[in-house]
Design a protein around this motif. Structure first.
Motif, short mmCIF file in Angstrom:
data_model
loop_
_atom_site.label_atom_id
_atom_site.label_comp_id
_atom_site.label_asym_id
_atom_site.label_seq_id
_atom_site.Cartn_x
_atom_site.Cartn_y
_atom_site.Cartn_z
N ASN A 76 35.34 -59.65 125.12
CA ASN A 76 36.39 -58.97 125.35
C ASN A 76 36.69 -58.50 126.59
OD1 ASN A 76 37.53 -57.16 123.40
ND2 ASN A 76 36.34 -55.40 123.30
N ALA A 121 35.61 -59.29 119.34
CA ALA A 121 34.63 -58.49 120.57
C ALA A 121 33.27 -59.40 120.29
CB ALA A 121 34.97 -57.55 119.70
N HIS A 125 30.86 -54.97 130.94
CA HIS A 125 31.32 -53.29 130.16
C HIS A 125 30.65 -52.55 129.84
CE1 HIS A 125 34.64 -55.44 127.71
NE2 HIS A 125 33.41 -56.46 127.17
N ASN A 184 41.52 -47.31 124.98
CA ASN A 184 42.55 -49.08 125.34
C ASN A 184 43.97 -48.38 125.74
OD1 ASN A 184 40.45 -50.03 125.21
ND2 ASN A 184 41.20 -51.44 123.26
N GLU A 243 30.93 -48.46 120.96
CA GLU A 243 31.12 -49.82 120.69
C GLU A 243 31.53 -49.67 121.52
OE1 GLU A 243 34.96 -46.36 120.75
OE2 GLU A 243 32.92 -46.18 120.17
N ILE A 244 32.08 -49.89 122.36
CA ILE A 244 32.62 -50.63 123.94
C ILE A 244 31.05 -51.18 124.08
CG2 ILE A 244 33.51 -49.97 126.34
CD1 ILE A 244 35.56 -49.61 124.13
N GLY A 295 38.17 -54.90 127.12
CA GLY A 295 38.98 -54.17 125.36
C GLY A 295 39.84 -54.69 125.42
N TYR A 331 40.54 -57.76 123.33
CA TYR A 331 40.05 -58.78 122.55
C TYR A 331 39.18 -58.18 121.53
CZ TYR A 331 41.86 -62.24 125.35
OH TYR A 331 42.87 -62.75 127.07
N PRO A 332 39.91 -57.01 121.08
CA PRO A 332 38.32 -56.56 119.91
C PRO A 332 38.59 -57.45 118.54
CG PRO A 332 40.52 -55.60 120.06
CD PRO A 332 41.42 -56.21 121.32
N GLU A 333 39.33 -57.96 118.47
CA GLU A 333 38.91 -59.09 117.40
C GLU A 333 38.49 -60.25 117.39
OE1 GLU A 333 42.98 -60.17 119.29
OE2 GLU A 333 41.90 -58.70 119.45
#
Lengths: 392, 499, 156, 272
Positions: A157, A66, A307, A32, A369-370, A60, A62-64
């Motif tokens: 996300n 996701a 994504h 990010n 992870e993305i 990417g 809002y990972p919290e």
């Protein structure tokens, strides 16, 4: 039912006519990064827009949350918010909600309120279709059914931030300097009508698919009619909208690989196909036969993102400019080279693709992870849905 | 191969009146008339006749009549004579049918369905013969206010050009028309206080002194465009499209590119002068803006920049974009607009009537509050001052006259402009034909036409009780429609008569 | 024979100006002139079928796109008058017009040889020369009035 | 008052006559943060004060540089000049140390542009005179509708290759393509096509081979004649000098000539 067309295309032209500048940045390592270079780059192409529209899509951020769909909704009227919230709360588990933070900016006139909701569909509501389909249903319901409300974006996300003004103004207003994302797309708009409306700015989106676009799609009339046959309501009456829906139909619903999607939208000329070897030749003939109504004709350069991936695509005879550069981990796509060089003077690679030749940028697999998990095989349910011409 | 095409015209010669002066033989560039010295007789090769009436007009004893060939195949409302002819021509040539002049189909003329107002009792009409009557018009962007605020156009960026009558001569390029014809237009414009338009063929050296009254075009071919050309002008016009052939370019055949034309266009003698369909630096609205500002930079912001488009379906949206892109004047050319050469199919089927396009554009610019940012000029088949007055009432600042100006010079609209042969010396470069147009005569006739139409406009203004053209401009209350559908009235923005 | 100095005009001079750049080679001036000088003064009668075709006093010469009418210039220093042996050629001192009297003409052709412009024509039938007389009795000479392109204009 | 260009056409000349006394011959401009109007205005001022050579640094996309300069002034541009570089220009010599964008030399009348890098689309559109040297590749529609007139014969030299539609509508002048290895092969994912489509004047010299399908049907092929070989030698020499390259491997013998088969490509398209 409200008429979005009256907002976006108030004069009822065949479509909204506009020109613009596009810029996109993808950190291929999936890191990010700040959007600062993007703001500088897009504002360097100020002459290409006219201050009546600017927008960004950022992935990417809002990972919290996701795993939650992030619905960013614009309200022209506080009453509309109540209505939207009661609609959403009946159908979704809302994990969090807040007003999208903004900064007072003189250049922004009469901004709407923008809220975001992190949510998942509740069990018991439209269980027979996928979560994605349910979110799309909600977006369509709100956009068409609830007056003074409009969903900017609905992916996980990621978020779309857009409005009336130069893009750098919009960035400042939405405090985008405080966000970090691994994929940024930016758009500066030159609409030909003054009643520019916040929802009419680019990017256009559906789930996490976003499109920014420069040019005019001369085949819009038939592209739209084909999409309508597949259940897409082109409520905004702008040619960019069809790009988003074409990608949604082909890549998400019909699960075609991006390499084929771009070949459907900007296929090789017949004479080039005739020179090809088998089996490529037959495949392309088949594509052109089956998807003839999705050939996107006329001048266009667009960046389609979701994504983990962004694709820059030009029309077949490259009537709009598009350049690409790679500097370090970053892949850039821009209407003008100067903007890339402004933010990354030392590029490792620079090129300007031929018409119809996509610029494909993917986050490298070592940062999984993305990525959305690899596309599942088409399930039997999906197959049935596809056969039935499953409507969104 | 024998052609199956019957002659379009027949030539009738009254033997009792023919004095064998051979004027007809000498005057027909198409070589219709032949003199047989042995028999002392005159023959007509009627298949060559185009019906331009040059011979009829010059015959000193009125011995000649030319009329449409009365031979008819079986009457057929679907397969008209024209359709039969065209199929035959294409079956024989395998090519695209070319034509010249404007659309000759019976497209509804909205001018004929609009009626003007006059003062009665509640306000007085004004006598234009004795009272002042002002037609002066300024073309160019106007500032939003006298003391412009932040972000508005500054006055210094609003060059304007004065014209004494809202009648401009439309673009006709040297090469398409003769030097004599262009000279006539330039002289008449200069004398009457209006402007002529170079078209895209450059400004001939002979007319350099007329730069002050020239609208110089910068079109896709960029013929003759350089710094001097751009700066020796009243207005610089970017030509995107033309009413007679929206969406396609121009093509001056090599045989018309003689020394003088070559010099003016700055290309070698005898090469085709191809004007591509688009300007290849304009593929989008922001590209138009780029060229507008390129021209403003090249002319140091001293010239209004005009942009001309054909009237097409989305003219209103496009026009709005043009104004936002920086155009100081926009020109809309309707489907009846003329041309030197165009594929017949395109001339007759592509585009929309100027009345509807003009009304839509003016309405849109007003709705968006940007009507003052640009002058609006209408073009395309204005036949009389009545058409002009109605156009101004619909919202035009001025109109372009093409065909009317040609007719004033002698044109009979035979539609053979594309052949390079014009018996009237207008649309040709063959020296023996071009000299048939004496600029002294033609300029005088043009000035008289401008004067006549200007007087007509003044008469009507007087009758309406106003004494300045700006009180008519965009004043749609002075118009009422008759015989129009609801949607047509809506687009035109006028009430029905009696309403 | 008159001397050059005696030719000073006293009145306004009307002349036909020839404009090559506007001459379209239609030859109509020749016909209008001939008819004007025919007793009938009518084109149809002068050139009617079966009749001897009359000749005018103006002649159009052509070479490719170049064409112009040759018609007497009514020179200030008329060489034809100086050359005339019979006194048939005279210059009207009031109007400056060079006039020819066929009654006194002996057909010696001296004037034709003398004229630098080649505008005096030989009338074979009558055995005398013929030249432009600016159409006495007409406001505008017939050739000027009939020229469709103002390639001949009357200057005063 | 609204200014009326009808009335003051000659003002431009007046202004150049009111020159300030000449100052330094070389003038420098820092273009960072300037928009094109401001930059071009500064250039005007510098020229008016007698500068004969102008160096502009930090160029980042400003358009129309040198487009109204009409005297033999040298420009050295560092950065990435914007679209319509030297459009309508007449007689300037302009060197770009970097890449250029679209519309280089649009409708240019004379002068010379040297680009130490690549250029975008429509290089030399409608160009009528002068020379453009581009070290690397160029975009679409190079030399579109380039034409020549009298002594004016424009030349465009491309170090690498042009993308599709090179020489479209070409009506005069010369394009030389050295076909050196591309800076980035991604710009040429397929061989360029439609070369010289609609060409009806001028010549294209191409180093190497072309498949027939790559060119328009109006194109004829030949070998350069002796005079043309000489011309090509000169061009190769100039190119090597301008860009400080040693091009021993590039020889005139390797070039083919593309020329218009007809002066009137569309003569038979119409029914008269």
């Amino acid at each position: 039912m409200k008429n979005l067309r009256s907002l976006n295309n108030p004069y009822r032209d065949d479509k909204v006519f506009e020109g613009c500048a596009i810029f996109a940045l993808l950190n291929q390592a999936g890191r990010n990064v700040s959007g600062e270079p993007v703001f500088r780059a897009i504002s360097n192409m100020r002459n290409r827009g006219n201050g009546l529209g600017g927008g960004f899509a950022v992935y990417g951020i809002y990972p919290e949350y996701a795993e939650h769909y992030a619905l960013q909704v614009m309200f022209d009227d506080p009453l509309a918010r109540e209505e939207v919230e009661s609609y959403l709360k009946g159908r979704f588990e809302v994990a969090d909600e807040e007003e999208v933070p903004t900064r007072k900016t003189q250049a922004v006139i009469h901004p709407p309120q923008v809220f975001r909701y992190f949510l998942k569909p509740r069990a018991g509501w439209m269980d027979d279709v996928t979560e994605d389909e349910r979110v799309i249903r909600a977006v369509m319901d709100i956009n068409i059914g609830i007056k003074d409300a409009f969903v900017f974006s609905s992916g996980k996300n990621m978020g779309v931030f857009k409005g009336v003004g130069h893009p750098e103004t919009i960035a400042e207003y939405f405090r985008l300097d405080e966000y970090r994302g691994y994929l940024w797309t930016a758009h500066s708009r030159f609409p030909t009508n003054s009643r520019a409306w916040w929802g009419g700015a680019h990017p256009f989106s559906i789930l996490d698919w976003t499109v920014i676009h420069n040019g005019e799609i001369s085949s819009y009339g038939i592209n739209r009619r084909y999409l309508e046959m597949h259940g897409y309501a082109c409520t905004l009456e702008t040619d960019t909208e069809v790009l988003a829906y074409i990608v949604d139909l082909l890549a998400r619903r019909q699960r075609l690989p991006m390499s084929l999607v771009t070949k459907i939208m900007a296929p090789p000329l017949w004479e080039e196909i005739e020179r090809m070897k088998e089996p490529e030749r037959s495949e392309l003939i088949k594509l052109r036969q089956i998807y003839s109504s999705l050939l996107v004709n006329g001048p266009f350069a667009c960046v389609i993102a979701h994504h983990g991936e962004m694709i820059g695509l030009n029309d077949r005879i490259r009537l709009r400019p598009m350049t690409a550069g790679i500097g370090g981990e970053n892949l850039y796509i821009s209407s003008e080279e100067a903007s890339i060089r402004l933010v990354c003077p030392e590029l490792d690679e620079f090129w300007s693709p031929q018409g119809g030749d996509p610029i494909v940028g993917r986050v490298k697999p070592e940062s999984p992870e993305i990525f959305e998990p690899a596309r599942p095989e088409v399930s039997d349910e999906d197959r049935a849905g596809l056969k039935a011409g499953g409507r969104v | 191969m024998k052609s199956y095409l019957p002659p379009e015209f027949i030539v009738e010669r009254r033997e009792d009146r023919c004095i064998r002066c051979l004027t007809c033989v000498r005057q027909c560039g198409f070589e219709t008339h032949v003199y047989d010295a042995e028999e002392n007789s005159l023959l007509s090769r009627e298949e060559l006749c185009v019906g331009c009436l040059r011979c009829v007009t010059l015959c000193p004893t009125r011995a000649l009549t030319v009329r449409t060939n009365p031979s008819e195949s079986r009457p057929n409302a679907n397969w008209t004579r024209e359709h039969l002819r065209d199929v035959c021509r294409q079956a024989e040539s395998g090519g695209v049918i070319l034509t010249g002049s404007g659309n000759d189909k019976p497209i509804r003329s909205y001018w004929d369905h609009l009626f003007l107002n006059a003062s009665q009792v509640t306000n007085p009409s004004i006598d234009p013969l004795r009272e002042p009557m002002e037609l002066r018009t300024y073309l160019g962007r106007k500032p939003d206010a006298l003391e412009p605020g932040e972000g508005r156009a500054r006055e210094s960026e609003c060059p304007n050009v004065r014209i004494e009558t809202p009648l401009l001569f439309s673009a006709m390029s040297f090469g398409a028309i003769s030097l004599q014809a262009m000279q006539s237009l330039a002289r008449a414009a200069s004398e009457y206080g209006t402007l002529f338009n170079t078209g895209e063929g450059g400004l001939p050296a002979e007319l350099v002194d007329y730069g002050k009254v020239a609208i110089v075009q910068c079109a896709s071919g960029r013929f003759g465009v350089n710094w001097e050309y751009l700066n020796n002008s009243a207005i610089v016009e970017i030509k995107i499209g033309q009413g007679a052939k929206p969406g396609i370019g121009g093509h001056l055949p090599g045989e018309k590119v003689l020394a003088k034309v070559a010099e003016t266009r700055m290309i070698p003698v005898g090469t085709d002068a191809l004007s591509p369909a688009p300007q290849h630096d304009i593929y989008s609205i922001e590209d138009l803006s780029m060229l507008i500002y390129a021209l403003k930079e090249a002319t140091s912001y001293r010239k209004p920049i005009s942009v001309k488009i054909a009237a097409v379906h989305n003219a209103a949206a496009i026009a709005s974009g043009m104004v936002r892109a920086g155009a100081d004047m926009i020109v809309i050319d309707g489907i009846r607009g003329g041309t030197g050469a165009a594929p017949k199919l395109i001339r007759d089927h592509v585009g929309i009537p100027i009345e509807l396009a003009l009304a839509a554009v003016d309405t849109r610019l007003r709705e968006e509050g940007i009507r003052n940012w640009a002058s609006l000029v209408a073009a395309g088949g204005f036949r009389s001052a009545a058409d002009v007055i109605k156009a101004i009432a619909l919202g035009a600042d001025a109109v372009y006259l093409g065909t009317a100006a040609l007719v004033a010079m002698g044109c009979t609209i035979c539609q053979k402009c594309y052949t390079g042969i014009c018996n009237w010396g207008i649309c040709t470069n063959r020296p023996e034909l071009a000299k048939r147009l004496n600029p002294d005569v033609a300029a005088r006739r043009l000035v008289k036409l401008l004067r006549g139409w200007s007087l007509d406009i003044k008469e009507i203004l007087g009758g309406m009780g106003v004494n300045a053209i700006e009180s008519l401009r965009g004043n749609r209350l002075q118009l009422r429609g008759v015989g129009l559908e609801e949607w047509e009235l809506r687009v035109l923005g006028v009430k029905g008569a009696g309403e | 024979m008159k001397k050059a100095g005696e030719m000073k005009r006293t009145g306004a001079v009307r002349k036909i100006q020839i404009r090559e750049e506007a001459c379209i080679g239609c030859h109509l001036c020749e016909f209008y002139c001939a008819a004007e000088h025919h007793p009938s003064k009518d084109l149809l009668k002068a050139f009617g079928p079966g009749r001897e075709r009359p000749r005018g006093r103006v002649r159009v010469v052509e070479e490719g796109p170049v064409s112009f009418a040759l018609v007497c210039r009514h020179c200030d220093e008329p060489l034809c008058v100086f050359a005339c042996v019979s006194g048939a050629m005279e210059r009207d001192l009031e109007t400056g017009k060079v006039i020819h009297d066929p009654e006194r003409c002996v057909g010696c052709l001296s004037c034709i040889l003398a004229c630098a412009n080649g505008t005096i024509l030989w009338d074979e039938k009558r055995g005398v020369v013929a030249k432009c007389d600016l159409c006495p009795g007409r406001e505008v000479p017939a050739c000027v009035a009939g020229c469709p392109n103002e390639a001949l204009i009357l200057t005063e | 008052m609204i200014s009326n260009p009808n009335m003051d056409i000659d003002n431009l000349e007046l202004e150049t006559r009111n020159l300030k006394p000449p100052t330094a011959r070389l003038a420098r401009v820092d273009a960072r943060g300037l928009d094109y109007r401001e930059l071009n205005r500064r250039v005007d001022e510098l020229l008016a004060s007698g500068a004969g050579e102008i160096e502009i640094r930090g160029v980042h996309g400003q358009r129309y540089i040198a487009s109204r300069v009409r005297r033999p002034v040298s420009f050295r541009i560092h950065g990435t000049p914007g679209n319509d570089l030297a459009a309508f220009s007449d007689g300037v010599r302009l060197e770009v140390f970097g890449d250029a964008q679209d519309g280089v030399g649009n409708t240019m009348n004379s002068g010379e542009i040297i680009i130490h890098g690549r250029a975008g689309d429509i290089v030399g559109m409608g160009m009528r005179g002068g020379r453009i040297f581009i070290r690397d590749e160029v975009g679409y529609r190079t030399a579109i509708h380039m034409k020549e007139y009298g002594e004016q014969r424009p030349v465009i030299v491309i170090g690498v290759m042009g993308q599709d539609f090179l020489g479209e509508y070409m009506a005069g002048g010369v394009v030389v393509i050295l076909n050196l290895p591309p800076r980035n092969p991604k710009s040429f994912s397929r061989p360029p096509a439609f070369i010289g489509t609609g060409i009806h004047g001028g010549k294209i010299f191409f180093r190497g081979k072309l498949e027939p399908y790559q060119t328009g049907k109006e194109v004829g092929f030949d070998r350069p004649d002796e005079k043309e070989m000489e011309f090509l030698s000169g061009i190769i020499r100039d190119y090597s000098n301008y860009f400080g390259l040693n091009l021993a491997q590039v020889v005139p013998d390797d070039f083919i000539k593309l020329y218009p088969k007809h002066l009137r490509p569309y003569g038979r398209l119409y029914a008269y």
